[in-house]
Design a protein around this motif. Structure first.
Motif, short mmCIF file in Angstrom:
data_model
loop_
_atom_site.label_atom_id
_atom_site.label_comp_id
_atom_site.label_asym_id
_atom_site.label_seq_id
_atom_site.Cartn_x
_atom_site.Cartn_y
_atom_site.Cartn_z
N LEU A 1 36.97 42.81 45.47
CA LEU A 1 36.18 43.74 44.91
C LEU A 1 37.05 44.74 44.14
N ALA A 2 38.08 45.19 44.63
CA ALA A 2 38.97 46.20 44.16
C ALA A 2 39.60 45.73 42.97
N LYS B 1 46.55 49.83 43.24
CA LYS B 1 45.60 50.44 42.26
C LYS B 1 45.61 51.97 42.00
N PRO B 2 45.83 52.61 42.69
CA PRO B 2 46.02 54.09 42.36
C PRO B 2 47.10 54.34 41.61
N LYS C 1 34.71 22.73 53.42
CA LYS C 1 33.75 23.62 53.66
C LYS C 1 34.42 24.99 53.93
N VAL C 2 35.53 25.32 54.74
CA VAL C 2 36.33 26.23 55.10
C VAL C 2 36.77 27.01 53.92
N PHE C 3 37.43 26.29 52.90
CA PHE C 3 38.15 26.70 51.85
C PHE C 3 37.25 27.34 51.05
N GLY C 4 35.95 26.53 51.03
CA GLY C 4 34.81 26.56 49.97
C GLY C 4 33.97 28.07 50.27
N PHE C 5 33.95 28.33 51.64
CA PHE C 5 33.16 29.45 52.02
C PHE C 5 34.12 30.61 51.97
N HIS C 6 35.39 30.44 52.02
CA HIS C 6 36.35 31.55 51.65
C HIS C 6 36.38 31.84 50.33
N ARG C 7 36.29 30.86 49.55
CA ARG C 7 36.29 31.24 47.87
C ARG C 7 35.07 31.70 47.57
N SER C 8 33.97 31.43 48.03
CA SER C 8 32.64 32.07 47.98
C SER C 8 32.61 33.42 48.34
N MET C 9 33.04 33.82 49.35
CA MET C 9 33.20 35.30 49.54
C MET C 9 34.18 36.06 49.02
N ASP C 10 35.30 35.29 48.63
CA ASP C 10 36.35 35.97 47.76
C ASP C 10 35.70 36.38 46.37
N THR C 11 34.86 35.50 45.93
CA THR C 11 34.30 35.52 44.67
C THR C 11 32.99 36.56 44.65
N LEU C 12 32.42 36.81 45.81
CA LEU C 12 31.36 37.52 45.71
C LEU C 12 31.90 39.06 45.49
N GLY C 13 33.03 39.39 45.82
CA GLY C 13 33.83 40.49 45.56
C GLY C 13 33.98 40.55 44.08
N ALA C 14 34.09 39.37 43.52
CA ALA C 14 34.38 39.44 41.88
C ALA C 14 33.13 39.58 41.11
N LEU D 1 38.62 54.61 37.11
CA LEU D 1 38.24 53.34 38.00
C LEU D 1 39.56 52.97 38.79
N PHE D 2 40.62 53.03 38.36
CA PHE D 2 41.97 52.76 39.31
C PHE D 2 41.77 53.61 40.47
N LEU D 3 41.55 54.62 40.72
CA LEU D 3 41.26 55.30 41.64
C LEU D 3 40.22 54.90 42.72
N LEU D 4 39.01 54.69 42.09
CA LEU D 4 37.85 54.29 42.86
C LEU D 4 38.26 52.87 43.45
N ALA D 5 39.00 51.90 42.86
CA ALA D 5 39.25 50.66 43.53
C ALA D 5 40.16 50.78 44.56
N PHE D 6 40.49 51.85 44.77
CA PHE D 6 41.47 52.17 46.21
C PHE D 6 40.65 52.04 47.45
N VAL D 7 39.43 52.35 47.18
CA VAL D 7 38.50 52.49 48.34
C VAL D 7 38.39 51.21 49.35
N PRO D 8 37.77 50.02 48.38
CA PRO D 8 37.63 48.87 49.13
C PRO D 8 38.94 48.24 49.48
#
Length: 397
Positions: free
Chosen positions: A23-24, A89-90, A134-147, A168-175
């Protein structure tokens, strides 16, 4: 609930960590080429920046992956790696000079190199050969949900404050900080240290010499493809060059990631049922169609269709490739195997981005994307027929 027993506590935690980190990062990724052009970067310099940053990650992934194997420890590498990425990020908000931007991107990619092999080894240890897709696919799905969330935040920000990239660079520090906090919930599984010595930093890809032949065949083919698979920043720049607005370009990136999120986990299931070879070959064919198509595309509808197909390509290759390769090596060497592959892939990305930037400026974008499409077709044809060790490949039916 039993059907998802492979989604262990560690898999959930690692997936949430990746979600917040992505997400960040993805708040900034579709904005970076636009921001860099606004402070005077040429297309070639953007390729150079992305390539050098990926090279730093590449040189460190193999080294830290095999160091993690040697110690039998994974979590400290994950914690420090995500910490460095959050710190970068900051840094981007402080100065707008090329040297400082390069330093910030390098810190971010060093964090990625530090964590990647150990994180992927943790995921592999949580799965059986029959559930790794399944495990790597689930991880990639969650990872990309941030994207998906990240570019959406960027889009809303720029709609309200056009051209104001640096806040935006400062805001990205939060997640990023939230991701670091979750890493402290991770727990190590007892693991025997690898008997292999830790090679020097410059020789950290030494695992390649002792890797099983099947691993080298699959990884080698994918690395040849990586030599032509330049940064996605070039796709975004092309869409902008063809007349799409900044908001429309970010919208395309959100669409790509949304398709990726929705398809990565189901395609991981499919890889476990049909075998990873079929998914990877299909994904490379989708890549060839996208890169062949963007050279001719004009207007939002054409680019939207191609970016959606690009999401299917990513979902059917990234997690599936890791799952396949982790089944072609010994468990004690998983960190080194996945770290070496990821590291060599990053070095290939350096050459790909440099070459794409130079080719774009010298011959135009059609050559840049057309050559990559031809390479993908060649590698897909090889992987469709590549001989593999039967007893290894049979672990994933």
């Amino acid at each position: 609930m039993r059907r998802c027993s492979y989604l262990t506590r560690a898999v959930w935690l690692l997936s949430l960590i990746s979600l917040f980190t992505d997400l960040a990062s993805e708040m900034l990724y579709p904005v970076m080429p636009l921001y860099l052009q606004s402070i005077g970067f040429s297309v070639f310099l953007i390729g150079l920046l992305e390539g050098v940053a990926e090279a730093v990650a590449g040189l460190s992934k193999g080294y830290f992956g095999q160091w993690s194997d040697r110690l039998g420890k994974r979590v400290p590498f994950v914690q420090w790696g995500y910490g460095l990425s959050a710190l970068s990020k900051p840094m981007l908000a402080v100065l707008a000079t090329p040297a400082w931007v390069l330093l910030a991107r390098t810190v971010d990619r060093l964090g990625k190199g530090l964590r990647t092999g150990a994180r992927d080894a943790l995921l592999s240890d949580e799965a059986t050969p029959a559930t790794k897709g399944k495990v790597f696919g689930f991880h990639r799905s969650m990872d990309t949900l941030g994207a998906v969330f990240g570019p959406t935040v960027a889009l809303l920000w720029l709609a309200a404050r056009p051209g104001q990239f640096r806040p935006l660079f400062l805001l990205a520090f939060v997640p990023g900080v939230l991701a670091i906090g979750i890493t402290f919930w991770l727990r190590e599984r007892p693991a025997a240290p690898s008997p292999r010595p830790v090679l020097p930093f410059w020789a950290s890809f030494g695992y390649w010499r002792v890797a099983p032949p099947a691993y080298r065949r699959v990884a080698g083919a994918l690395l040849v493809f990586a030599l032509f698979n330049s940064s996605d920043a070039f796709l975004l720049l092309l869409a902008r060059q063809r007349g799409l607005s900044d908001a429309a370009v970010i919208g395309l990136y959100i669409l790509y990631n949304a398709v990726y999120v929705l398809s990565a986990w189901p395609l991981g299931h499919l890889a476990d049922r049909l075998g990873p070879r079929l998914l990877l070959v299909g994904g490379l064919l989708a890549f060839a169609a996208v890169y062949g198509g963007v050279a001719l595309a004009h207007g939002w509808p054409a680019f939207a269709a191609l970016f959606a197909l690009y999401g299917l390509y990513a979902a059917s290759t990234e997690g599936v490739a890791k799952a396949w390769l982790s089944n072609l090596c010994d468990r004690a060497d998983t960190g080194a195997a996945l770290g070496t592959f990821a590291g060599l892939g990053s070095l290939a990305a350096l050459l790909a981005s440099l070459g794409a930037g130079a080719l774009w400026q010298g011959a135009g974008p059609a050559w840049t994307f057309g050559l990559a499409a031809v390479a993908a077709l060649g590698v897909s044809a090889y992987l469709a027929r590549a001989p593999l060790a039967p007893h290894k490949e049979s672990t994933m039916p």
